[in-house]
Design an enzyme around this catalytic site. Structure first.
Site, PDB file in Angstrom:
ATOM      1  N   GLY B 153      10.623  13.513  22.615  1.00  0.00           N
ATOM      2  CA  GLY B 153      10.621  13.005  21.242  1.00  0.00           C
ATOM      3  C   GLY B 153      10.973  14.140  20.296  1.00  0.00           C
ATOM      4  O   GLY B 153      11.618  15.113  20.696  1.00  0.00           O
ATOM      5  N   ARG B 154      10.523  14.018  19.063  1.00  0.00           N
ATOM      6  CA  ARG B 154      10.852  15.036  18.054  1.00  0.00           C
ATOM      7  C   ARG B 154      10.394  16.424  18.498  1.00  0.00           C
ATOM      8  O   ARG B 154      11.126  17.395  18.405  1.00  0.00           O
ATOM      9  CB  ARG B 154      10.160  14.712  16.735  1.00  0.00           C
ATOM     10  N   ILE B 155       9.141  16.488  18.969  1.00  0.00           N
ATOM     11  CA  ILE B 155       8.584  17.799  19.314  1.00  0.00           C
ATOM     12  C   ILE B 155       9.267  18.358  20.561  1.00  0.00           C
ATOM     13  O   ILE B 155       9.666  19.525  20.585  1.00  0.00           O
ATOM     14  CB  ILE B 155       7.051  17.698  19.487  1.00  0.00           C
ATOM     15  N   ARG B 175      10.061   8.507  30.501  1.00  0.00           N
ATOM     16  CA  ARG B 175      10.040   7.296  31.339  1.00  0.00           C
ATOM     17  C   ARG B 175      11.448   6.909  31.768  1.00  0.00           C
ATOM     18  O   ARG B 175      11.696   6.565  32.902  1.00  0.00           O
ATOM     19  CB  ARG B 175       9.356   6.149  30.603  1.00  0.00           C
ATOM     20  N   ILE B 230       0.615  21.451  24.389  1.00  0.00           N
ATOM     21  CA  ILE B 230       0.509  21.321  22.936  1.00  0.00           C
ATOM     22  C   ILE B 230       0.402  19.840  22.578  1.00  0.00           C
ATOM     23  O   ILE B 230       0.586  19.453  21.431  1.00  0.00           O
ATOM     24  CB  ILE B 230       1.720  21.959  22.235  1.00  0.00           C
ATOM     25  N   GLY B 231       0.146  18.995  23.613  1.00  0.00           N
ATOM     26  CA  GLY B 231       0.023  17.552  23.384  1.00  0.00           C
ATOM     27  C   GLY B 231      -1.421  17.198  23.069  1.00  0.00           C
ATOM     28  O   GLY B 231      -1.903  17.439  21.959  1.00  0.00           O
ATOM     29  N   ARG B 232      -2.091  16.647  24.085  1.00  0.00           N
ATOM     30  CA  ARG B 232      -3.500  16.306  23.942  1.00  0.00           C
ATOM     31  C   ARG B 232      -4.223  16.746  25.211  1.00  0.00           C
ATOM     32  O   ARG B 232      -3.635  16.729  26.301  1.00  0.00           O
ATOM     33  CB  ARG B 232      -3.675  14.789  23.790  1.00  0.00           C
ATOM     34  N   ASP B 256      -3.465  24.621  23.751  1.00  0.00           N
ATOM     35  CA  ASP B 256      -3.908  24.414  22.368  1.00  0.00           C
ATOM     36  C   ASP B 256      -4.881  23.252  22.293  1.00  0.00           C
ATOM     37  O   ASP B 256      -5.538  23.057  21.288  1.00  0.00           O
ATOM     38  CB  ASP B 256      -2.685  24.135  21.469  1.00  0.00           C
ATOM     39  N   GLU B 261     -12.745  18.630  23.138  1.00  0.00           N
ATOM     40  CA  GLU B 261     -12.781  19.621  22.055  1.00  0.00           C
ATOM     41  C   GLU B 261     -14.007  19.414  21.179  1.00  0.00           C
ATOM     42  O   GLU B 261     -14.386  18.277  20.950  1.00  0.00           O
ATOM     43  CB  GLU B 261     -11.501  19.480  21.209  1.00  0.00           C
ATOM     44  N   HIS B 279      -6.795  24.238  18.926  1.00  0.00           N
ATOM     45  CA  HIS B 279      -6.019  23.085  18.424  1.00  0.00           C
ATOM     46  C   HIS B 279      -5.420  23.349  17.046  1.00  0.00           C
ATOM     47  O   HIS B 279      -5.813  22.740  16.056  1.00  0.00           O
ATOM     48  CB  HIS B 279      -6.885  21.817  18.406  1.00  0.00           C
ATOM     49  N   VAL B 280      -4.443  24.230  17.029  1.00  0.00           N
ATOM     50  CA  VAL B 280      -3.821  24.636  15.765  1.00  0.00           C
ATOM     51  C   VAL B 280      -2.329  24.324  15.724  1.00  0.00           C
ATOM     52  O   VAL B 280      -1.581  24.919  14.958  1.00  0.00           O
ATOM     53  CB  VAL B 280      -4.027  26.145  15.480  1.00  0.00           C
TER      54      VAL B 280
END
Lengths: 328, 313
Positions: B153-155, B175, B230-232, B256, B261, B279-280
């Site tokens: 995606g964008r990131i 996918r 850097i996702g979740r 991150d 958390e 998480h920054v």
């Protein structure tokens, strides 16, 4: 260790190794299949008398890492024609003595440029986004305790001034363009081949930049190039990254400005009196300190070994050398 | 609009709170000692929720607020919002895409560099005075390494663009293959992991991507491989990751985000080949301000019956 007097290797050209005792001998292992090695550290004789008695005919000398090569040492080597350096900067070699004697000096050329540029970008992101400080915060358990962490600063859109647009500076610029940074530079001369805005004075570059990336070589003219005036011009939010040499930045002034919060932060791979780092820096969260290891990757080290070997081979077969330092 | 009730479940950002308070009747849930009592008293006046990556709007909260119209999330990921429940009830949902893309991608590269070039370890080494004793350790080159990206995606695309400036060959998993990309596509995460040096998790967290990084993927990435998340947190099977790092089956990790958390597995604290951030990903002053503005603009658009700027539902 090479057999210095062995009959089988007697036909090989002789080279003199100049190194500090701590430097490991991986390079010697590579060189000794091609050359006879003369290493003063293998003798119990003091350096001066060793050179006087054994090195009078030596034409080629290789300097390992940053071992200082003084004019006094060079004067003891009357037949010397080439000094092969294994580092990007050659400020530890007495260049003016070499110039006076017509001795050619080579350096690490391109071998280190990518790693140094990577390191410069790494230090910059670390300072702006508080990576090392964030890692400390998590490891010490403070995140769980306090929750929120101080916000960092965005890299995209920042005006980055590159001091010294040589091999390393150009690679830094290329990388930072991909992050949406706006690049300008300072160097001795304007480069016709690049489009980035040029500033003849570092101070003007600093005035028009949010970040200064110090990538030039250390000479008598560039010593303390980044002085109080330049740092003041960069301003309160400004960040300095130094991957060149410690002597390029007036370290005491930098510390003063950092502690008084008159400059935003610093990422430093090099220091004026390595490995001594001023203790005042240890307490600051807006600095990232790195033990002069911008080039310490196996890939870079192998590349510089191969380049040094190639330079020596070229010298002994009268071919042009690969990475000659331009002496002005 | 100052009579419209807006619920903030947790403290997020001072600027956001300030700007919301200028416009709306803001309820800061954390300032009320008893949540049940609070809901009893105020549930009918709340028409909007402003949540984030840590606290959004679960089914229970949505059910408890009969007049809820919109959830405007101060985050791009909306895994903490029960989207089905929102759809069912006709509640609108917005997030903050685009404005944080650059920051998250910058941080992904920052984490890669910090892990490979041993930046945090070096900083600790200098600060502790050990450098004077003189030994040094080699670190790993970044330029030219193979970067694999999960989620384009964008990131993901922004990470790819930056890594290309370091001459890194890029490959990816999504996918389905994206026809407009020149990067090499792998139809499974394990294949991607087997064919890259650095694996970056940049996809949204949904049911199918939970624990997308499992033991098999970690072992495919291998002893020299580096994982960047850097996702979740729940993208990664955290106990498996910790085990692999402790046992030396994985080269390193830059994290991150974490499963629970702000809890971070303490086994990681002693490791030199990991970089741990709180998480920054979007944590810059500039971006948090832009995110706050977008949250407010979405709320204003909604209550003025104008089109939403960044609707999800």
């Amino acid at each position: 260790m090479a057999d210095q007097a062995g009959s089988e290797t007697n036909h090989l050209p002789l080279i003199l190794v100049h190194r500090l005792p701590s430097f490991d001998l991986a390079l010697t292992n590579i060189l000794q299949t091609h050359f006879r090695i003369l290493d003063p550290l293998h003798s119990s004789q003091p350096l001066d008398s060793f050179l006087t008695s054994h090195a009078q005919s030596v034409r080629a000398l290789i300097v390992y890492a940053l071992s200082p090569l003084t004019a006094d040492t060079i004067r003891l080597l009357p037949s010397l024609e080439v000094v092969v350096g294994t580092s990007a900067g050659v400020d530890h070699i007495d260049i003016s003595e070499c110039r006076n004697r017509g001795i050619t000096v080579t350096n690490a050329g391109d071998a280190f440029a990518e790693d140094v540029a990577d390191c410069a970008v790494a230090l910059l992101i670390d300072v702006l986004r508080r990576v090392s400080a964030g890692d400390r915060y998590v490891r010490s358990g403070l995140w769980r305790l306090r929750g929120e962490y101080t916000l960092g600063s965005k890299l995209g859109g920042k005006r980055v001034g590159i001091v010294g647009l040589g091999r390393i500076g150009s690679q830094v610029a290329q990388r930072l363009m991909a992050f949406g940074c706006i690049i300008a530079y300072n160097s001795r001369k304007k480069k016709s081949s690049v489009q980035y805005p040029y500033y003849a004075k570092v101070c003007d570059l600093a005035t028009n930049s949010d970040i200064l990336m110090v990538c030039c070589s250390l000479t008598s003219e560039t010593h303390h190039l980044i002085n109080k005036e330049v740092m003041k011009a960069l301003g309160k939010e400004g960040v300095i990254v130094n991957v060149g040499r410690g002597g390029l930045v007036d370290e005491q002034e930098l510390i003063q400005l950092l502690t008084r919060e008159e400059i935003g932060g610093a990422g430093l791979d090099v220091f004026e009196e390595e490995p001594d780092v001023p203790g005042e820096l240890f307490a600051l969260d807006n600095v990232v300190l790195s033990p002069h290891k911008a080039v310490l990757t196996p890939e870079s080290i192998e590349a510089v070994f191969q380049l040094s070997l190639a330079n020596l081979k070229c010298f002994f077969s009268n071919e042009p050398l690969r990475s000659v330092v331009q002496q002005e | 609009m100052d009579s419209i009730g807006v619920l903030m479940p947790i403290h997020m950002n001072s600027y956001l709170e300030q700007e919301l308070q200028k416009r709306f009747n803001v309820f800061k849930l954390w300032t009320f000692p008893n949540k049940t009592l609070f809901l009893k008293e105020h549930s009918s006046s709340i028409r909007a929720i402003v949540g984030n990556a840590a606290a959004g709007a679960d089914a229970e909260t949505i059910e408890a607020l009969p007049n809820l119209e919109i959830v405007s999330s101060f985050s791009v990921g909306i895994d903490k919002v029960d989207l089905n429940k929102c759809r069912e009830k006709g509640i609108r949902v917005t997030n903050t895409p685009d404005v944080l893309t650059d920051d998250v991608a910058d941080l992904a590269i920052g984490l890669i560099l910090a892990v490979l070039r041993r930046l945090c370890e070096g900083d600790r080494y200098v600060r502790s005075g050990k450098w004077k004793k003189g030994d040094y350790k080699l670190n790993t080159k970044f330029t030219g390494k193979r970067v694999g990206i999960i989620g384009m995606g964008r990131i993901g695309k922004a990470v790819a663009k930056r890594a290309e400036a370091f001459s890194c060959p890029i490959s990816y998993y999504t996918r389905s293959e994206k026809g407009d990309l020149e990067y090499k596509y792998y139809p499974s995460v394990v294949e991607l992991a087997s064919n890259c040096d650095i694996l970056v998790v940049a996809c949204p967290l949904i049911e199918e991507t939970r624990h997308i990084i499992n033991r098999e993927v970690i072992d495919a990435l291998g002893q020299k491989g580096v994982l960047i998340n850097i996702g979740r947190g729940p993208h990664v099977d955290e106990p498996e990751l910790v085990k692999a790092l402790v046992e030396g089956r994985l080269g390193g990790a830059g994290l991150d985000v974490y499963e629970n958390e702000p809890e971070v597995p303490e086994e990681l604290f002693g490791l030199e080949n990991v970089v741990l951030l709180p998480h920054v990903g979007s944590g810059t002053v500039e971006t948090r301000t832009a995110m706050a503005d977008l949250v407010i603009n979405n709320l204003e658009a909604h209550f003025l019956k104008k089109p939403l700027l960044t609707p999800v539902v």
